[in-house]
Motif scaffolding. Structure first.
Motif, PDB file in Angstrom:
ATOM      1  N   LEU A 131       0.827  -1.218   0.000  1.00 12.82           N
ATOM      2  CA  LEU A 131       0.000   0.000   0.000  1.00 12.82           C
ATOM      3  C   LEU A 131       0.861   1.268   0.000  1.00 12.82           C
ATOM      4  CD1 LEU A 131      -2.816  -0.948   2.531  1.00 12.82           C
ATOM      5  CD2 LEU A 131      -3.003  -0.788   0.051  1.00 12.82           C
ATOM      6  N   LYS A 132       2.163   1.129  -0.254  1.00 11.34           N
ATOM      7  CA  LYS A 132       3.049   2.284  -0.193  1.00 11.34           C
ATOM      8  C   LYS A 132       2.742   3.304  -1.289  1.00 11.34           C
ATOM      9  CE  LYS A 132       7.006   0.259   2.218  1.00 11.34           C
ATOM     10  NZ  LYS A 132       8.472   0.010   2.175  1.00 11.34           N
ATOM     11  N   VAL A 133       2.450   2.813  -2.504  1.00  8.63           N
ATOM     12  CA  VAL A 133       2.135   3.723  -3.607  1.00  8.63           C
ATOM     13  C   VAL A 133       0.814   4.444  -3.339  1.00  8.63           C
ATOM     14  CG1 VAL A 133       1.596   3.890  -6.075  1.00  8.63           C
ATOM     15  CG2 VAL A 133       3.471   2.428  -5.301  1.00  8.63           C
ATOM     16  N   ALA A 134      -0.156   3.717  -2.786  1.00  7.93           N
ATOM     17  CA  ALA A 134      -1.446   4.336  -2.450  1.00  7.93           C
ATOM     18  C   ALA A 134      -1.252   5.479  -1.451  1.00  7.93           C
ATOM     19  CB  ALA A 134      -2.399   3.288  -1.866  1.00  7.93           C
ATOM     20  N   ALA A 135      -0.365   5.270  -0.497  1.00  7.20           N
ATOM     21  CA  ALA A 135      -0.094   6.312   0.500  1.00  7.20           C
ATOM     22  C   ALA A 135       0.555   7.526  -0.149  1.00  7.20           C
ATOM     23  CB  ALA A 135       0.822   5.754   1.594  1.00  7.20           C
ATOM     24  N   THR A 136       1.439   7.292  -1.117  1.00  5.72           N
ATOM     25  CA  THR A 136       2.089   8.404  -1.819  1.00  5.72           C
ATOM     26  C   THR A 136       1.076   9.233  -2.585  1.00  5.72           C
ATOM     27  OG1 THR A 136       4.172   7.182  -2.060  1.00  5.72           O
ATOM     28  CG2 THR A 136       3.796   9.006  -3.584  1.00  5.72           C
ATOM     29  N   ILE A 137       0.166   8.567  -3.310  1.00  6.64           N
ATOM     30  CA  ILE A 137      -0.856   9.275  -4.083  1.00  6.64           C
ATOM     31  C   ILE A 137      -1.782  10.058  -3.152  1.00  6.64           C
ATOM     32  CG2 ILE A 137      -2.891   8.957  -5.544  1.00  6.64           C
ATOM     33  CD1 ILE A 137      -0.396   8.632  -7.119  1.00  6.64           C
ATOM     34  N   ALA A 138      -2.153   9.447  -2.026  1.00  4.54           N
ATOM     35  CA  ALA A 138      -3.131  10.058  -1.121  1.00  4.54           C
ATOM     36  C   ALA A 138      -2.560  11.253  -0.363  1.00  4.54           C
ATOM     37  CB  ALA A 138      -3.656   9.016  -0.134  1.00  4.54           C
ATOM     38  N   THR A 139      -1.269  11.226  -0.047  1.00  2.00           N
ATOM     39  CA  THR A 139      -0.723  12.271   0.834  1.00  2.00           C
ATOM     40  C   THR A 139       0.553  12.929   0.324  1.00  2.00           C
ATOM     41  OG1 THR A 139       0.549  10.624   2.104  1.00  2.00           O
ATOM     42  CG2 THR A 139      -1.689  11.113   2.855  1.00  2.00           C
ATOM     43  N   GLY A 140       1.180  12.396  -0.725  1.00  2.00           N
ATOM     44  CA  GLY A 140       2.510  12.869  -1.102  1.00  2.00           C
ATOM     45  C   GLY A 140       2.582  13.812  -2.281  1.00  2.00           C
ATOM     46  N   ILE A 141       1.478  13.986  -3.036  1.00  2.00           N
ATOM     47  CA  ILE A 141       1.527  14.802  -4.256  1.00  2.00           C
ATOM     48  C   ILE A 141       0.859  16.154  -4.068  1.00  2.00           C
ATOM     49  CG2 ILE A 141       0.968  14.868  -6.722  1.00  2.00           C
ATOM     50  CD1 ILE A 141       2.974  12.691  -5.929  1.00  2.00           C
ATOM     51  N   VAL A 142      -0.298  16.159  -3.428  1.00  2.00           N
ATOM     52  CA  VAL A 142      -1.024  17.410  -3.178  1.00  2.00           C
ATOM     53  C   VAL A 142      -1.391  17.486  -1.704  1.00  2.00           C
ATOM     54  CG1 VAL A 142      -1.953  17.592  -5.526  1.00  2.00           C
ATOM     55  CG2 VAL A 142      -3.239  16.333  -3.791  1.00  2.00           C
ATOM     56  N   ASN A 143      -1.657  18.691  -1.251  1.00  9.30           N
ATOM     57  CA  ASN A 143      -2.032  18.917   0.147  1.00  9.30           C
ATOM     58  C   ASN A 143      -3.477  18.462   0.340  1.00  9.30           C
ATOM     59  OD1 ASN A 143      -2.610  19.805   2.702  1.00  9.30           O
ATOM     60  ND2 ASN A 143      -1.970  21.921   2.354  1.00  9.30           N
ATOM     61  N   SER A 144      -3.675  17.372   1.064  1.00  9.47           N
ATOM     62  CA  SER A 144      -5.014  16.803   1.203  1.00  9.47           C
ATOM     63  C   SER A 144      -5.983  17.763   1.892  1.00  9.47           C
ATOM     64  CB  SER A 144      -4.960  15.469   1.976  1.00  9.47           C
ATOM     65  OG  SER A 144      -4.355  15.649   3.242  1.00  9.47           O
ATOM     66  N   GLY A 145      -5.458  18.700   2.691  1.00 11.30           N
ATOM     67  CA  GLY A 145      -6.316  19.658   3.365  1.00 11.30           C
ATOM     68  C   GLY A 145      -6.973  20.641   2.414  1.00 11.30           C
TER      69      GLY A 145
END
Length: 382
Positions: A61-75
């Motif tokens: 699930l490492k790639v999923a975590a990158t997409i969810a939190t590592g590319i854009v500011n989720s806030g």
């Protein structure tokens, strides 16, 4: 049913639709070389690939975590932004599939989300460092690494088996290709299915359904794995045709080396959480397989056209994502998203109907590759 819930459902459906197109767009990554060499029959190849893509989706699930939190500011992300980003990626996937171009579904998705985010919240909402380190640098280095590894691997394969009877060698590597192609499919599932998981997780965070630290829900994993497996089974015959025969003529030792190289690079990237373009890696491996065999021809014109498609994928998908967000915002609310969703469905239907006039199936791909036809050039609707 509240507007937010309707909006969330539309976003999830759009994400799974993207995942489905990712499957049929990227089937070629794993199976084109095995089909081209005759190691696997077309329908058996895509069926095996579908199963292994499904299994691979559960391995990390490492790639999923990158997409969810590592590319854009989720806030700063809203459901409308996520939806518009998905439309950008989906549109680019469909257009490149129609023209038989092995482009990057990963970069299309990321580009769409970044474009929508830029229009919605400005530059500050995009994590520039994460985009460069997790997307742009791997996009440059991964295909180069694949070319180098496949070139060396192909050369060594031919050197080590130079005294083996040619027919015996061909039969042995056909068996080996079943294993190496299966490993690429498994690796593809571990990397590509997670991108959709990450996007749905981002939508759930934006909606307040889960917290940022909650991780990816199990139902999201199941749905994403199923969607990409179903798309894989349908088979992207247009892209398979280009990647299997368009770049170079593949023999079984080359196919084995290319697939083994692709699997190595993809699995390594997944381990570090990089949302890699498996298309670029597999294409690099095919080019390396051509370079590693003496007197083999690499069709650099085709490779150059694919390279141009790669370069414009991020900005093109970002532009569509931004337009989709702008239109949805102009109309306003849930209605705006539904209107854009309907327009996307109509666009996909029209493209599908146009493709049926000159459909590419497992049968005519197989007929071409056993000498009863000529593969169509990349960039031409086939």
């Amino acid at each position: 049913m509240t507007g937010d819930l309707i909006l969330l459902i539309v976003v999830v459906l759009t994400a799974l639709s993207f995942d489905f197109t990712n499957g049929f767009h990227d089937t070629a990554n794993a199976m084109a070389t095995s089909i081209a060499t005759g190691a696997l029959k077309p329908k058996i190849a895509v069926g095996l690939s579908a199963i292994l893509n499904f299994v691979g989706a559960f391995l990390s699930l490492k790639v999923a975590a990158t997409i969810a939190t590592g590319i854009v500011n989720s806030g700063a992300i809203t459901l409308t932004v996520v939806f518009a980003g998905l439309v950008g990626g989906l549109a680019w996937n469909l257009v490149t599939w129609y023209y038989g171009i092995p482009s990057s579904s990963s970069h299309a998705l990321i580009g769409g989300v970044v474009g929508a985010t830029l229009l919605a919240s400005g530059v500050s909402a995009v994590k520039g460092g994460g985009l460069v380190s997790h997307v742009i640098i791997p996009a440059i280095l991964a295909p180069i690494a694949a070319i180098v590894v496949a070139t060396i691997g192909t050369y060594l394969v031919y050197v080590l088996t130079r005294k083996v009877n040619e027919n015996t060698r061909a039969k042995g590597f056909k068996i080996g290709q079943i294993g190496s192609a299966s490993l690429v499919s498994l690796a593809h599932g571990t990397n590509d299915a997670q991108k959709t998981m990450g996007i749905i997780t981002l939508a759930l965070i934006a909606n307040g359904t889960i917290t940022q630290s909650a991780g990816t829900p199990f139902w999201v994993i199941i749905c994403s794995a199923t969607a990409i497996a179903a798309g894989t089974y349908i088979g992207g015959w247009r892209v398979i045709r280009t990647l299997g025969k368009g770049l170079t003529d593949i023999e079984t030792p080359q196919g084995f080396a290319a697939e083994a190289s692709s699997a190595t690079v993809i699995l390594t990237s997944t381990h570090f959480g990089f949302p890699l373009s498996t298309t670029q890696v597999c294409t690099g491996s095919v080019i390396g397989a051509g370079l590693g065999k003496r007197l083999a021809e690499v069709r650099w014109g085709v490779a150059a056209r694919m390279g141009v498609a790669w370069l414009i994928t991020l900005p093109a998908a970002a532009l569509v994502g931004a337009i989709a967000f702008g239109v949805a915002q102009l109309i306003g609310g849930t209605l705006g998203v539904i209107v854009v969703f309907a327009a996307a469905v109509i666009f996909a239907a029209l493209l599908y109907l146009a493709s049926r006039k000159t459909a590419v199936t497992s049968k005519n791909v197989n007929d071409e590759w056993v000498g009863r036809g000529t593969p169509t050039q990349i960039g031409t609707p086939v």
